[in-house]
Design a protein around this motif. Sequence first.
Motif: not given
Length: 777
Positions: A21, A31, A247, A724
Amino acid sequence: MPLYVNEPVVLEANLTGALAQLADVAGMAGSATFADDLDQVFLSLASPGTGAAWPGNVKKLKLLRPSHPGQATQADERGAIGQLVDVNGNAAVELAGNDKGTLRSDALTFWTDVSTLPPGDGQVIPVNADGRVVARGGAGQKVDGFVAYRVGQDGVAKYVVGDTNTDTPIDGFSPRQVFYESTESGEFEAFDASDVALEALRPLLDPGGELTDEALLDLVRWGRGQDTDNGTAAARGWLLGDILHSRPLVINYGATPGYSRENPNTRILFGSGDGLFHILENTDRGGNESGREVFAFYPAELLANLRWWHEADGAGAPHRYGVDGAPVALLIDQDRDGTLDYAAGDKAYVYFGLRRGGSSYFALDVSNPDAAPRLLWKISSAAGAGFEELGLTFSTPVAGKVNFSGVPTDVLIFAGGYDGGWNAQNTARRGKDLGADDDTVGNAIYIVDAYTGELVWKAVRGVTGAGSNTHYAHAGLVDSIPSSIAALATPAGIIHRLYVGDSGGAVWRVDLPPAPDADEDYRRHHWFVTKLADLGYDAAEAGGAARDDRRFFHAPDIVQSYDASGDFDGVVIQSGNRADPNETVVENAIFFIKDREVTTGGDRVLAENAVRTPPGRIQFDDLPDQTACIDAEAAVSEDQDDVSCADRQLESGWKMRFPEPGEKGLASPLIDGGRVFATTFIPGEANACSVRQGRGGLYVLQMRNATAVANGLRYYDLGPDIPSAVQVAGGYLLLPGGGVDLYDLDGDGIRDAAKLLPSAAGKLYRMYWREPDVDPL
């Protein structure tokens, strides 16, 4: 954690699909997923606005990396190690300054077609680039029909949205392929603006029966991407919704027909805030950059939002979530040749929840990349069948194997999710035995069959120890569990233990000892749950002050280790309320818990503390406070004597309080080679004249005592917005944002601002010997 590898081909496939990420882009949540042996980067973006619908995008970059850990990178001449670059080979991310970690405004990402970009002004809108502008270039530009009726040299329009999935193709380009989940057939049906589809779509799109047939057809056309508000079949101003928490997942099918090892068939899967789940094509069979959407579908429960997104898309309209959960995959490569060949029986399954979008999980069969996926199964709280406790599906599933019958079974493991209906009541309810009429949801842990969705086992609130083969009760399960679950597996890949934190500050241990042989009552007698720790409030402040309302929204990391007192399984977890990132009252922390009951199953005791770790269930004050221990030689008070941080006895673990008001952990920590990497978010100051942005940071700690690893520093700035997690990808650690200057990696005496760090954790490899004419393999 160790990486177990069957053979080099499998290792290559694992590295190819490695996920990592990147920090959120300034003002835009995002992300990234890394694929193709850490070469290609797929960055998801969102641009929160004032209307009901927010634009989003997926953009592709590439990563210049070392040939092996410790070696200087290809990007050294540009002054960065492990640098993200655009299609021109230029730096794509700011590495310093207030915008550190954000996309550069002049970056040109790989899928973007410069010839069809709208003009730029060279200031806010870049010229011949898409950069950090969300609604520009990238996959959003490649949705069929977005470049509306662009006329080629042959005078024929291309890339049409179309009224139906079966409109006549133009120059080989079919209309946009949009489907919906049918509640009648349980399959994906074409999301067509046709009289045939209208009858089935009406109860989903217009349950009140308020729209005329023509208005309903226009709503379907709008949902497909047409600009019906202006009476045209051309595309709307932007077709791709915000991508906040979904994501992207990359599936590399390998050298399928028409593709090769040099140009593998790679697909990108994700959900968006406009209620769709998407599949993109990375490159075409000729090796050309694509980014084209090849499939999209609406879950049934989100279709009612379509009218809201259409009609309420004005200033001040509240945002509604769509497909907000991150997908995961279960891949079955029968001959382990690195290619997922559908014709040879190889399989690919994808699973995802809706997160804020709802209380369902979906399983898709995506084995054939050239055909529309098949809906394998769906789980929801409304369907019952053992899932009544399911809340908003925040918990990203874990795909793996368990053994309860003497034979490994492929399963999904996830928590009950988030109860979004309560907030301040959390401190009052913590630790209480709630009545039978309590309406809490999400306070559960589920294991389901990966192929059928059938319930294998669950843990829910009830009389501790009561239950059956599929049901275990614990009186302490009173708070929702939005977190994903951390799993501990054997070298053979059998999951035997789980750890997870809940929204009340408790940490749970789940024992799933593998069955040695067939036993129909094995789960009833051997699988159970233990409350390992209560970290939501100080013992001296029982009842819970607001500052102690610690919640766990992200999975812990686990390490198997030892100290002077013996073996332990270490659990590192950090607190922070993901649902309220800007609150500034709660004092959050990162915790390291030493679970000394290292045998899964242990002596089965049907009691509230079936597994005991000295000194019993761990409380907040049981963990020594290492907040002041930046330097290992620093003195701390212990039993009226000053001892150094390095010499302090940390029998049960430690805690480190975050020093800034409202600082919180909003991602999972990572343990690597005795180091703990943990990202946090510090809220910005509220200001009526500007966006409240906040900044992200990275802690790098010694696992044994929470002291600094390098440079005499534990904390490093990552730039604006929520960062992240640090992720393991191959032999490296990928850092969020613009990286940090942790080490001198190239030996020039200067600390390098790196995004890639060599992993310090050893890898374990499974080795096989074959004797010809004796062994069958």
